[in-house]
Motif scaffolding. Structure first.
Motif, PDB file in Angstrom:
ATOM      1  N   GLN A  68     -24.076 -88.646 -19.853  1.00  0.00           N
ATOM      2  CA  GLN A  68     -23.246 -88.119 -20.694  1.00  0.00           C
ATOM      3  C   GLN A  68     -22.315 -89.174 -21.123  1.00  0.00           C
ATOM      4  N   LEU A  69     -21.848 -89.788 -20.113  1.00  0.00           N
ATOM      5  CA  LEU A  69     -20.808 -90.816 -20.117  1.00  0.00           C
ATOM      6  C   LEU A  69     -21.065 -92.002 -20.993  1.00  0.00           C
TER       7      LEU A  69
ATOM      8  N   LEU B  59     -26.301 -86.882 -10.497  1.00  0.00           N
ATOM      9  CA  LEU B  59     -25.409 -88.171 -10.793  1.00  0.00           C
ATOM     10  C   LEU B  59     -25.983 -88.825 -12.259  1.00  0.00           C
ATOM     11  N   GLU B  60     -27.329 -88.744 -12.307  1.00  0.00           N
ATOM     12  CA  GLU B  60     -27.966 -89.391 -13.408  1.00  0.00           C
ATOM     13  C   GLU B  60     -27.498 -88.502 -14.630  1.00  0.00           C
ATOM     14  N   ILE B  61     -27.323 -87.193 -14.746  1.00  0.00           N
ATOM     15  CA  ILE B  61     -26.892 -86.225 -15.641  1.00  0.00           C
ATOM     16  C   ILE B  61     -25.322 -86.842 -16.120  1.00  0.00           C
ATOM     17  N   ASP B  62     -24.510 -86.840 -15.027  1.00  0.00           N
ATOM     18  CA  ASP B  62     -23.316 -87.039 -15.501  1.00  0.00           C
ATOM     19  C   ASP B  62     -23.037 -88.584 -16.175  1.00  0.00           C
ATOM     20  N   LEU B  63     -23.969 -89.592 -15.577  1.00  0.00           N
ATOM     21  CA  LEU B  63     -23.644 -90.732 -16.008  1.00  0.00           C
ATOM     22  C   LEU B  63     -24.328 -91.002 -17.660  1.00  0.00           C
TER      23      LEU B  63
ATOM     24  N   GLY C  25     -20.662 -98.275 -17.457  1.00  0.00           N
ATOM     25  CA  GLY C  25     -21.223 -96.976 -17.223  1.00  0.00           C
ATOM     26  C   GLY C  25     -22.753 -96.980 -17.424  1.00  0.00           C
ATOM     27  N   LEU C  26     -23.262 -97.978 -18.392  1.00  0.00           N
ATOM     28  CA  LEU C  26     -24.640 -98.095 -18.649  1.00  0.00           C
ATOM     29  C   LEU C  26     -25.128 -98.823 -17.402  1.00  0.00           C
ATOM     30  N   ARG C  27     -24.784 -99.772 -16.736  1.00  0.00           N
ATOM     31  CA  ARG C  27     -25.115-100.546 -15.652  1.00  0.00           C
ATOM     32  C   ARG C  27     -25.546 -99.457 -14.461  1.00  0.00           C
ATOM     33  N   ALA C  28     -24.297 -98.510 -14.319  1.00  0.00           N
ATOM     34  CA  ALA C  28     -24.359 -97.426 -13.172  1.00  0.00           C
ATOM     35  C   ALA C  28     -25.474 -96.689 -13.689  1.00  0.00           C
ATOM     36  N   TYR C  29     -25.726 -96.275 -14.770  1.00  0.00           N
ATOM     37  CA  TYR C  29     -26.672 -95.176 -15.331  1.00  0.00           C
ATOM     38  C   TYR C  29     -28.138 -95.614 -15.089  1.00  0.00           C
ATOM     39  N   ARG C  30     -28.232 -97.265 -15.290  1.00  0.00           N
ATOM     40  CA  ARG C  30     -29.612 -97.686 -15.003  1.00  0.00           C
ATOM     41  C   ARG C  30     -29.865 -97.741 -13.567  1.00  0.00           C
ATOM     42  N   ARG C  31     -28.946 -98.206 -13.024  1.00  0.00           N
ATOM     43  CA  ARG C  31     -29.113 -98.172 -11.354  1.00  0.00           C
ATOM     44  C   ARG C  31     -29.545 -96.940 -10.729  1.00  0.00           C
TER      45      ARG C  31
END
Length: 221
Positions: A26-27, A20-24, A37-43
């Motif tokens: 890229q986003l 999931l981290e890889i997908d986020l 998307g940034l918040r989701a990536y950091r979480r």
């Protein structure tokens, strides 16, 4: 058996989070990427880090950490750490400010070819946890540097955020609108330091604002 099963489940979740981290990632590097998307990536990064910390501490509790020491070129090690942290950074933090993660060369107290004997994977895991925590709470900048003495190696991470407070024996961030730290990251760093000759970990405030994390590893050469 129950503890073993729990560890296996956590390990499986950790692998799923890595994908999931890889997908986020890229986003968030796409043009006009949404701030959500940034918040989701950091979480996602934070949660994966906590799970890895749990697995490492579980191993430490069950049988103790046995570091596999190898000679590491310190400057290359720190440069890789900073480069990896930058690769997952977007232009803006959760405060709306631009964040930079960089090596503080002025504070580096070692030669360019200095080496140390350490478990690169364990120390990298601990430092990634410290850097991610600093990124979470900093306003603009995170500085990373290394100091080497004849009998110790000191790895430092400093941010320019709101600093830390102490409640009992729990060190926590002075952020009223966020939940208190569980202490899992610090516990991991302490376990890694203890495995390297009985080292120590400190987290405190610095003059002018911000927090300084220091991890001391003994018998590094």
């Amino acid at each position: 058996m129950e503890k073993t099963l729990s560890a296996l489940v956590v390990h499986d979740i950790k692998n799923a989070l890595a994908l999931l981290e890889i997908d986020l990632e890229q986003l968030i590097h796409r043009e006009n990427a949404p701030t959500e998307g940034l918040r989701a990536y950091r979480r996602c990064v934070d949660l994966k880090s906590r799970l890895i910390s749990f697995l490492t501490l579980y191993k430490h509790d069950q049988s103790g950490l046995q570091p596999l020491r190898q000679e590491v070129v310190l400057l290359e090690f720190i440069e890789d750490l900073v480069r990896n942290s930058q690769s997952g950074m977007a232009a803006e933090s959760h405060h709306g400010h631009k964040i930079t993660v960089s090596i503080d060369y002025e504070k580096m107290k070692m030669g360019s070819m200095a080496t140390a004997w350490l478990d690169e994977n364990l120390v990298e895991l601990a430092m990634e946890s410290a850097i991610n925590n600093a990124i979470r709470y900093t306003h603009h900048r995170v500085g990373v540097w290394v100091e080497q003495t004849p009998d110790a190696l000191i790895l430092n991470v400093q941010d320019d955020g709101v600093g830390v407070g102490v409640v009992g024996e729990l060190v926590q961030r002075n952020v009223p609108d966020q939940s208190s730290s569980t202490g899992l990251g610090l516990a991991l760093c302490k376990a890694v330091a203890e495995a390297h000759g009985g080292g120590e970990v400190r987290l405190g405030n610095v003059a002018g604002g911000g927090a300084l994390f220091s991890m001391t590893l003994r018998s590094t050469s």
